[in-house]
Motif scaffolding. Structure first.
Motif, mmCIF file in Angstrom:
data_model
loop_
_atom_site.group_PDB
_atom_site.id
_atom_site.type_symbol
_atom_site.label_atom_id
_atom_site.label_comp_id
_atom_site.label_asym_id
_atom_site.label_seq_id
_atom_site.Cartn_x
_atom_site.Cartn_y
_atom_site.Cartn_z
ATOM 1 N N MET A 1 0.833 -1.195 0.000
ATOM 2 C CA MET A 1 0.000 0.000 0.000
ATOM 3 C C MET A 1 0.872 1.250 0.000
ATOM 4 S SD MET A 1 -2.814 -1.352 2.744
ATOM 5 C CE MET A 1 -3.928 0.015 2.536
ATOM 6 N N ALA A 2 0.562 2.151 -0.915
ATOM 7 C CA ALA A 2 1.279 3.426 -0.984
ATOM 8 C C ALA A 2 0.693 4.390 0.048
ATOM 9 C CB ALA A 2 1.146 4.020 -2.383
ATOM 10 N N PRO A 3 1.488 5.348 0.512
ATOM 11 C CA PRO A 3 0.939 6.349 1.436
ATOM 12 C C PRO A 3 -0.177 7.142 0.756
ATOM 13 C CG PRO A 3 3.342 6.476 1.364
ATOM 14 C CD PRO A 3 2.912 5.551 0.260
ATOM 15 N N PRO A 4 -1.230 7.488 1.491
ATOM 16 C CA PRO A 4 -2.337 8.225 0.891
ATOM 17 C C PRO A 4 -1.999 9.700 0.654
ATOM 18 C CG PRO A 4 -2.745 7.844 3.218
ATOM 19 C CD PRO A 4 -1.474 7.125 2.889
ATOM 20 N N SER A 5 -2.711 10.291 -0.299
ATOM 21 C CA SER A 5 -2.532 11.715 -0.595
ATOM 22 C C SER A 5 -3.277 12.560 0.441
ATOM 23 C CB SER A 5 -3.073 12.030 -1.992
ATOM 24 O OG SER A 5 -4.493 11.919 -1.990
ATOM 25 N N THR A 6 -3.004 13.842 0.435
ATOM 26 C CA THR A 6 -3.706 14.765 1.323
ATOM 27 C C THR A 6 -5.201 14.784 1.006
ATOM 28 O OG1 THR A 6 -1.722 16.111 1.569
ATOM 29 C CG2 THR A 6 -3.820 17.168 2.101
ATOM 30 N N ARG A 7 -5.549 14.816 -0.264
ATOM 31 C CA ARG A 7 -6.974 14.811 -0.659
ATOM 32 C C ARG A 7 -7.673 13.552 -0.142
ATOM 33 N NH1 ARG A 7 -9.455 15.258 -6.760
ATOM 34 N NH2 ARG A 7 -11.508 15.952 -6.093
ATOM 35 N N HIS A 8 -7.007 12.442 -0.277
ATOM 36 C CA HIS A 8 -7.528 11.162 0.221
ATOM 37 C C HIS A 8 -7.812 11.259 1.717
ATOM 38 C CE1 HIS A 8 -7.143 7.029 1.777
ATOM 39 N NE2 HIS A 8 -7.525 6.620 0.581
ATOM 40 N N GLN A 9 -6.858 11.761 2.473
ATOM 41 C CA GLN A 9 -7.015 11.855 3.920
ATOM 42 C C GLN A 9 -8.091 12.861 4.319
ATOM 43 O OE1 GLN A 9 -5.785 8.925 4.417
ATOM 44 N NE2 GLN A 9 -5.130 9.616 6.432
ATOM 45 N N ARG A 10 -8.237 13.931 3.542
ATOM 46 C CA ARG A 10 -9.314 14.885 3.821
ATOM 47 C C ARG A 10 -10.688 14.234 3.633
ATOM 48 N NH1 ARG A 10 -6.288 19.870 0.918
ATOM 49 N NH2 ARG A 10 -5.273 20.684 2.784
ATOM 50 N N LEU A 11 -10.809 13.399 2.614
ATOM 51 C CA LEU A 11 -12.071 12.675 2.408
ATOM 52 C C LEU A 11 -12.325 11.682 3.546
ATOM 53 C CD1 LEU A 11 -11.994 12.110 -1.439
ATOM 54 C CD2 LEU A 11 -13.891 13.114 -0.153
ATOM 55 N N VAL A 12 -11.298 10.976 3.965
ATOM 56 C CA VAL A 12 -11.452 10.041 5.089
ATOM 57 C C VAL A 12 -11.888 10.813 6.334
ATOM 58 C CG1 VAL A 12 -10.215 8.515 6.685
ATOM 59 C CG2 VAL A 12 -9.850 8.286 4.214
ATOM 60 N N ASN A 13 -11.250 11.941 6.598
ATOM 61 C CA ASN A 13 -11.594 12.750 7.764
ATOM 62 C C ASN A 13 -13.035 13.259 7.682
ATOM 63 O OD1 ASN A 13 -10.960 14.173 10.250
ATOM 64 N ND2 ASN A 13 -10.972 16.025 8.990
ATOM 65 N N PHE A 14 -13.413 13.785 6.527
ATOM 66 C CA PHE A 14 -14.772 14.300 6.331
ATOM 67 C C PHE A 14 -15.809 13.205 6.589
ATOM 68 C CE2 PHE A 14 -18.254 14.503 3.149
ATOM 69 C CZ PHE A 14 -18.961 15.569 3.673
ATOM 70 N N LEU A 15 -15.642 12.061 5.948
ATOM 71 C CA LEU A 15 -16.627 10.987 6.077
ATOM 72 C C LEU A 15 -16.654 10.401 7.487
ATOM 73 C CD1 LEU A 15 -16.004 9.348 2.611
ATOM 74 C CD2 LEU A 15 -18.157 10.378 3.390
ATOM 75 N N THR A 16 -15.496 10.197 8.077
ATOM 76 C CA THR A 16 -15.427 9.669 9.442
ATOM 77 C C THR A 16 -16.130 10.624 10.409
ATOM 78 O OG1 THR A 16 -13.358 8.518 8.962
ATOM 79 C CG2 THR A 16 -13.857 8.902 11.271
ATOM 80 N N THR A 17 -15.890 11.910 10.253
ATOM 81 C CA THR A 17 -16.524 12.907 11.114
ATOM 82 C C THR A 17 -18.036 12.898 10.950
ATOM 83 O OG1 THR A 17 -14.542 14.294 11.056
ATOM 84 C CG2 THR A 17 -16.623 15.374 11.673
ATOM 85 N N GLU A 18 -18.515 12.915 9.706
ATOM 86 C CA GLU A 18 -19.963 12.927 9.453
ATOM 87 C C GLU A 18 -20.639 11.693 10.055
ATOM 88 O OE1 GLU A 18 -21.868 15.450 7.719
ATOM 89 O OE2 GLU A 18 -20.001 16.462 8.233
ATOM 90 N N ILE A 19 -20.041 10.543 9.868
ATOM 91 C CA ILE A 19 -20.642 9.300 10.378
ATOM 92 C C ILE A 19 -20.588 9.271 11.905
ATOM 93 C CG2 ILE A 19 -20.528 6.776 10.358
ATOM 94 C CD1 ILE A 19 -19.206 7.119 7.492
ATOM 95 N N ASN A 20 -19.456 9.665 12.475
ATOM 96 C CA ASN A 20 -19.337 9.695 13.939
ATOM 97 C C ASN A 20 -20.331 10.650 14.575
ATOM 98 O OD1 ASN A 20 -17.463 7.821 15.042
ATOM 99 N ND2 ASN A 20 -15.800 8.967 14.090
ATOM 100 N N LEU A 21 -20.498 11.839 13.988
ATOM 101 C CA LEU A 21 -21.460 12.800 14.531
ATOM 102 C C LEU A 21 -22.881 12.240 14.497
ATOM 103 C CD1 LEU A 21 -20.088 16.152 13.049
ATOM 104 C CD2 LEU A 21 -20.087 15.448 15.465
#
Length: 182
Positions: free
Chosen positions: A33-53
């Motif tokens: 697995m290659a390290p993820p891009s910043t855009r990738h991590q922003r999407l992970v953060n956005f979705l994780t936050t929305e679902i957690n909330l």
């Protein structure tokens, strides 16, 4: 890209990798697995936050775990598979231990990167469906597209980053992708 096949890789081979090296084990093959891009991590953060909330507001019992987090799946041939979905939503706390999730999460989200397209669209789609995952989202930032597979309903729907996307495992969770500004 898989490593050259020796005969068949195992979980022991995963655990023998150098610290910091991530790989997935699928049907006896190791996929680095290659390290993820910043855009990738922003999407992970956005979705994780929305679902957690949403889960917190509803006082739900499901847990949202972003990568790196191991999910152990057994396939029909008895092969052990270790995958690291970008986001796993697990509603059965009995499946979670210190090593990861043993069995299918209820909902998996993968953020497509150039190196993971084939894995996310084909290999993992098949593995997740046959392992018992209820819902699988493929979020493709290059195409501004979200594909939602609801395996329980045998449906597939496609959305864009201008849409609000309904989660199938919840009756009233909508995630508004139009608020993304990247």
């Amino acid at each position: 890209m898989p490593l050259p096949k020796k005969t068949e890789y195992t979980l022991e081979d995963i655990y023998a990798l150098p610290d910091g090296q991530r790989a997935e084990l699928i049907s006896g093959q190791l996929y680095m697995m290659a390290p993820p891009s910043t855009r990738h991590q922003r999407l992970v953060n956005f979705l994780t936050t929305e679902i957690n909330l949403y889960i917190r507001k509803k006082q739900g019992r499901c847990e949202v775990l972003p990568a790196p987090f191991a999910v152990f799946l057994e396939d029909a041939d008895g092969n052990e598979n270790l995958v690291e979905p970008d986001i796993s939503v697990i509603c059965d706390p009995e499946k979670i231990d210190e090593k990861g999730c043993n069995g299918a999460p209820d909902w998996i989200i993968e953020i497509v990167s150039p190196a993971s397209k084939r894995m996310d669209y084909y290999n993992k789609l098949f593995k997740y469906r046959t392992a018992g995952v209820k819902e699988y989202w493929i979020v493709d930032p290059d195409k501004s597209r979200i594909i939602v597979y609801n395996f329980e309903q045998s449906t597939m729907e496609e959305y864009s980053f201008t849409d609000s996307v309904k989660a199938g495992i919840y009756s009233d969770l909508l995630i508004d992708f139009s608020i993304l500004n990247f």
